[in-house]
Design a protein around this motif. Structure first.
Motif, PDB file in Angstrom:
ATOM      1  N   ASP A  97       0.674  -1.171   0.044  1.00  0.00           N
ATOM      2  CA  ASP A  97       0.043   0.122  -0.022  1.00  0.00           C
ATOM      3  C   ASP A  97       1.002   1.333   0.003  1.00  0.00           C
ATOM      4  O   ASP A  97       0.281   2.345  -0.207  1.00  0.00           O
TER       5      ASP A  97
ATOM      6  N   THR B  28       3.346  -0.300  -6.632  1.00  0.00           N
ATOM      7  CA  THR B  28       2.771  -0.540  -7.983  1.00  0.00           C
ATOM      8  C   THR B  28       2.617   0.602  -8.773  1.00  0.00           C
ATOM      9  O   THR B  28       2.797   0.778 -10.092  1.00  0.00           O
ATOM     10  N   THR B  29       1.989   1.639  -8.142  1.00  0.00           N
ATOM     11  CA  THR B  29       1.758   2.930  -8.902  1.00  0.00           C
ATOM     12  C   THR B  29       3.255   3.571  -9.217  1.00  0.00           C
ATOM     13  O   THR B  29       3.290   3.820 -10.446  1.00  0.00           O
TER      14      THR B  29
ATOM     15  N   LYS C 249      -1.752  -6.588 -10.606  1.00  0.00           N
ATOM     16  CA  LYS C 249      -1.515  -6.879  -8.974  1.00  0.00           C
ATOM     17  C   LYS C 249      -2.486  -7.870  -8.176  1.00  0.00           C
ATOM     18  O   LYS C 249      -3.426  -7.938  -8.413  1.00  0.00           O
TER      19      LYS C 249
ATOM     20  N   SER D  57       5.009  12.237  -5.311  1.00  0.00           N
ATOM     21  CA  SER D  57       3.590  11.330  -5.340  1.00  0.00           C
ATOM     22  C   SER D  57       3.467  10.783  -6.610  1.00  0.00           C
ATOM     23  O   SER D  57       3.327  11.358  -7.630  1.00  0.00           O
TER      24      SER D  57
HETATM   25  P1  G4P Z   1       1.534  -1.182  -3.527  1.00  0.00           P
HETATM   26  O1  G4P Z   1       1.957  -1.780  -4.479  1.00  0.00           O
HETATM   27  O2  G4P Z   1       2.766  -0.707  -2.539  1.00  0.00           O
HETATM   28  O3  G4P Z   1       0.659  -2.096  -2.420  1.00  0.00           O
HETATM   29  O4  G4P Z   1       0.772   0.123  -3.372  1.00  0.00           O
HETATM   30  P2  G4P Z   1      -0.229   0.788  -4.624  1.00  0.00           P
HETATM   31  O5  G4P Z   1       0.778   1.296  -5.570  1.00  0.00           O
HETATM   32  O6  G4P Z   1      -1.363  -0.106  -5.009  1.00  0.00           O
HETATM   33  O7  G4P Z   1      -0.773   2.015  -3.935  1.00  0.00           O
HETATM   34  C1  G4P Z   1      -1.638   1.738  -2.732  1.00  0.00           C
HETATM   35  C2  G4P Z   1      -2.757   2.783  -2.789  1.00  0.00           C
HETATM   36  O8  G4P Z   1      -2.055   4.320  -2.572  1.00  0.00           O
HETATM   37  C3  G4P Z   1      -3.426   2.980  -4.185  1.00  0.00           C
HETATM   38  O9  G4P Z   1      -4.793   3.475  -3.897  1.00  0.00           O
HETATM   39  C4  G4P Z   1      -2.821   4.048  -4.860  1.00  0.00           C
HETATM   40  O10 G4P Z   1      -3.583   4.954  -5.679  1.00  0.00           O
HETATM   41  C5  G4P Z   1      -2.181   4.980  -3.737  1.00  0.00           C
HETATM   42  N1  G4P Z   1      -1.129   6.027  -4.080  1.00  0.00           N
HETATM   43  C6  G4P Z   1      -0.254   5.706  -4.638  1.00  0.00           C
HETATM   44  N2  G4P Z   1       0.890   6.814  -4.875  1.00  0.00           N
HETATM   45  C7  G4P Z   1      -0.062   7.666  -4.228  1.00  0.00           C
HETATM   46  C8  G4P Z   1       0.193   9.306  -3.991  1.00  0.00           C
HETATM   47  O11 G4P Z   1       1.398   9.544  -4.258  1.00  0.00           O
HETATM   48  N3  G4P Z   1      -0.711   9.939  -3.426  1.00  0.00           N
HETATM   49  C9  G4P Z   1      -1.909   9.296  -2.946  1.00  0.00           C
HETATM   50  N4  G4P Z   1      -2.714  10.296  -2.179  1.00  0.00           N
HETATM   51  N5  G4P Z   1      -2.325   8.071  -3.079  1.00  0.00           N
HETATM   52  C10 G4P Z   1      -1.335   7.339  -3.655  1.00  0.00           C
HETATM   53  P3  G4P Z   1      -6.055   2.400  -3.759  1.00  0.00           P
HETATM   54  O12 G4P Z   1      -7.085   3.219  -3.196  1.00  0.00           O
HETATM   55  O13 G4P Z   1      -5.537   1.268  -2.999  1.00  0.00           O
HETATM   56  O14 G4P Z   1      -6.092   1.947  -5.225  1.00  0.00           O
HETATM   57  P4  G4P Z   1      -6.698   2.812  -6.444  1.00  0.00           P
HETATM   58  O15 G4P Z   1      -8.063   2.378  -6.383  1.00  0.00           O
HETATM   59  O16 G4P Z   1      -6.579   4.306  -6.152  1.00  0.00           O
HETATM   60  O17 G4P Z   1      -5.982   2.375  -7.537  1.00  0.00           O
END
Ligand code: G4P
Length: 526
Positions: free
Chosen positions: A20, A24-25, A47, A255
């Motif tokens: 989380d 992945t992002t 994923k 981010s």
């Molecule tokens: P992981 O592979 O490490 O488990 O993490 P992942 O990239 O799936 O990111 C986990 C959650 O954090 C995702 O939301 C993703 O959109 C969010 N996220 C990643 N980078 C940032 C960021 O820079 N800022 C914010 N605010 N959020 C971020 P999710 O709700 O689990 O999935 P999704 O429905 O948004 O795709």
């Protein structure tokens, strides 16, 4: 291009994080920069869903799909970048540990709201074992996170590494204005309204320039100058060699979801990240520019189609050039093998390749001849070290429920554990088989695969065990005496190495205290 040039342009790395944090992002954004994928969402759909733990078939299916994305190669600014995927699901942590043996460096993602989390801690321990250089990416600056100085302190203290910020955030959450790149000496402004590319870089060599205040406001400009002064006085100057030796970790802020701070990270990464490094076998150190080919298998992936039992073995090329249709020596089996369809993974596509260079990962079709850790050479009898199994944490006895299929069950257990799905131990006193894993999910996967691929049935019986650890001693008599004394708690692993099964943390501590001549190891290689 010469072989030396091919080696020098390769960067083989992995991204690690607690689930989380944004691995992945970030992966996806890096691949977009590298042109390996065309649209966001391409990686995400592969994923393993974090919450789908009960639906193991879904997970297996996704693991199958993820073969294609297990290794993602792409070109960026003249460099060949090989990004090795590490499963985010913690039940597959051991897969991740092993993948880390095949990389030359890692990028560690930390959530700025949560800071250091348990999985980050474990993964970094694995990196430290090999002094793997680490770049830290502090993510989610668009959220109200913790104070950046506190985060850096926590990283240093909890992960026992030294850090050096190369970029610095201006504000956070709703007030997030951007970052100042201490590396490129530029101000990168955050444009929250632009999801695809929230960056707007302004080149600024002088922190006192009025342009800063004009862009972020007087208050934030003052704070930035103050912070940078503290950084310059508290943290050592960034020396690339210190990073390459694993002594210091540069830190970036950004981010990922907003594609912010990712380009700086990638630009710096391709500049400073290590080229393919040397690796040791039981005989000597192998350098990437050694003439003869060598490589090792660090991951085996089963075909999800139950009708085909073939698997893909992932091999890291360590030296020389790997060529299609050439004979190579499988050291453990003592025989020659030839590969007519070796694959490489470029731009999310699997292609048959004619040659591969040190740092590259290739996929070899395997009909059951490979085990994790196996070495291929051009004839020399030597094996790569440093691909250990780790002490499992969850244990179950295997009960055979179809005695007519005992042979199939044994073969299945043997092969699935060769793949690294779990570890197999045999209890010394009664020969009962015990499976040990890092996550509970593996038991469901194993049960299902034994049935569908081998036609064997079994049930699992819980055992109250805290840890299995390998034991050794300089004094053979003392080792034998210990094994005899603890015979009720002894087993052997697949290589017949003695393993002590501790029922509790207390039992382990007592055994260690009472037997100072016995060494207890938490990984199979020592
Ligand atoms: P992981 O592979 O490490 O488990 O993490 P992942 O990239 O799936 O990111 C986990 C959650 O954090 C995702 O939301 C993703 O959109 C969010 N996220 C990643 N980078 C940032 C960021 O820079 N800022 C914010 N605010 N959020 C971020 P999710 O709700 O689990 O999935 P999704 O429905 O948004 O795709």
């Amino acid at each position: 291009m010469t072989i030396k040039q091919e080696i020098e342009r390769r960067r083989t790395f992995g991204i690690i994080s607690h689930p989380d944090a944004g691995k992945t992002t970030l992966t996806e954004k890096l691949l977009l920069f590298g042109g390996a994928i065309q649209s966001a969402g391409a990686v995400k759909s592969n994923k393993i869903k974090k919450h789908a733990t009960s639906d193991f078939m879904e997970i297996e299916k996704q693991r199958g799909i993820s073969v294609a994305t297990s290794v993602m190669g792409f070109e960026y600014k003249g460099k060949k970048v090989n990004l090795l995927d590490t499963p985010g699901h913690e039940d597959f942590a051991e897969d991740t540990y092993r993948t880390l043996t095949a990389v030359d460096s890692v990028i560690m993602v930390i959530d700025c709201v949560k800071g250091v989390e348990p999985q980050t801690r474990k993964l970094l321990e694995v990196c430290r074992m090999r002094n793997t250089p680490v770049i830290v990416f502090i993510n989610k600056l668009d959220r109200e996170g913790r104070d950046p100085f506190d985060l850096l302190d926590e990283i240093e203290k909890e992960l026992k590494i030294k850090v050096r910020p190369l970029s610095w955030p201006i504000g956070m959450g709703k007030q997030f204005k951007g970052v100042y790149s201490l590396y490129e000496k530029s101000l990168i402004l955050f444009d929250a309204g632009n999801k695809l590319n929230a960056e707007n870089a302004v080149k600024i060599d002088d922190l006192n320039a009025a342009e800063i205040a004009a862009n972020v406001g007087e208050r934030f400009a003052d704070k930035l100058r103050e912070d940078v002064e503290i950084i310059e006085s508290v943290y050592p100057e960034f020396v690339v060699d210190d990073y390459l030796q694993g002594k210091i970790s540069p830190v970036f802020f950004g981010s990922a979801v907003n594609n912010f701070g990712v380009r700086e990270l990638l630009d710096c990464f391709v500049q400073i990240a290590p080229i393919p490094q040397s690796r040791s076998t039981d005989l000597h150190e192998i350098n990437p520019d050694d003439k003869n080919f060598t490589g090792f298998v660090f991951k085996i992936h089963a075909n999800i189609d139950p009708k085909h039992r073939d698997r893909i073995a992932f091999l890291r090329v360590c030296s020389g050039v790997f060529e299609r249709n050439k004979n190579y020596f499988h050291v453990r089996e003592g025989r020659q093998l030839r590969f007519s369809n070796p694959t490489a993974f470029m731009a999310a596509e699997k292609n048959v390749i004619d040659e591969a260079f040190p740092g590259d990962i290739i996929g070899l079709y395997d009909t059951g001849v490979f085990k994790i850790g196996d070495t291929l050479t051009e004839g020399t009898k030597e094996s790569f070290k440093g691909i250990p199994s780790f002490s499992p944490e969850i244990f179950r006895y295997v009960n055979n429920t179809d005695p007519m299929k005992t042979k199939q069950l044994n073969k299945g257990l043997e092969q699935l554990t060769d793949e690294g799905v779990a570890q197999l131990f045999t209890k010394t006193l009664n020969n009962r088989k015990i499976l040990g894993t890092v996550g509970a999910l593996q038991f469901e996967v194993i049960q299902h695969r034994l049935k569908s691929e081998y036609g064997a049935s079994c049930t699992f019986e819980a055992i109250n065990l805290f840890k299995a650890c390998w034991i050794s001693s300089k004094d053979k008599k003392k080792l034998d005496a210990f094994i005899l004394d603890k015979s009720h708690h002894m087993a052997v692993d697949k290589d017949h190495k003695p393993v002590f099964l501790a029922e509790s943390a207390w039992a382990l501590q007592m055994a260690q205290e009472k037997n100072p001549d016995i060494d207890f190891h938490f990984k199979s290689e020592f």
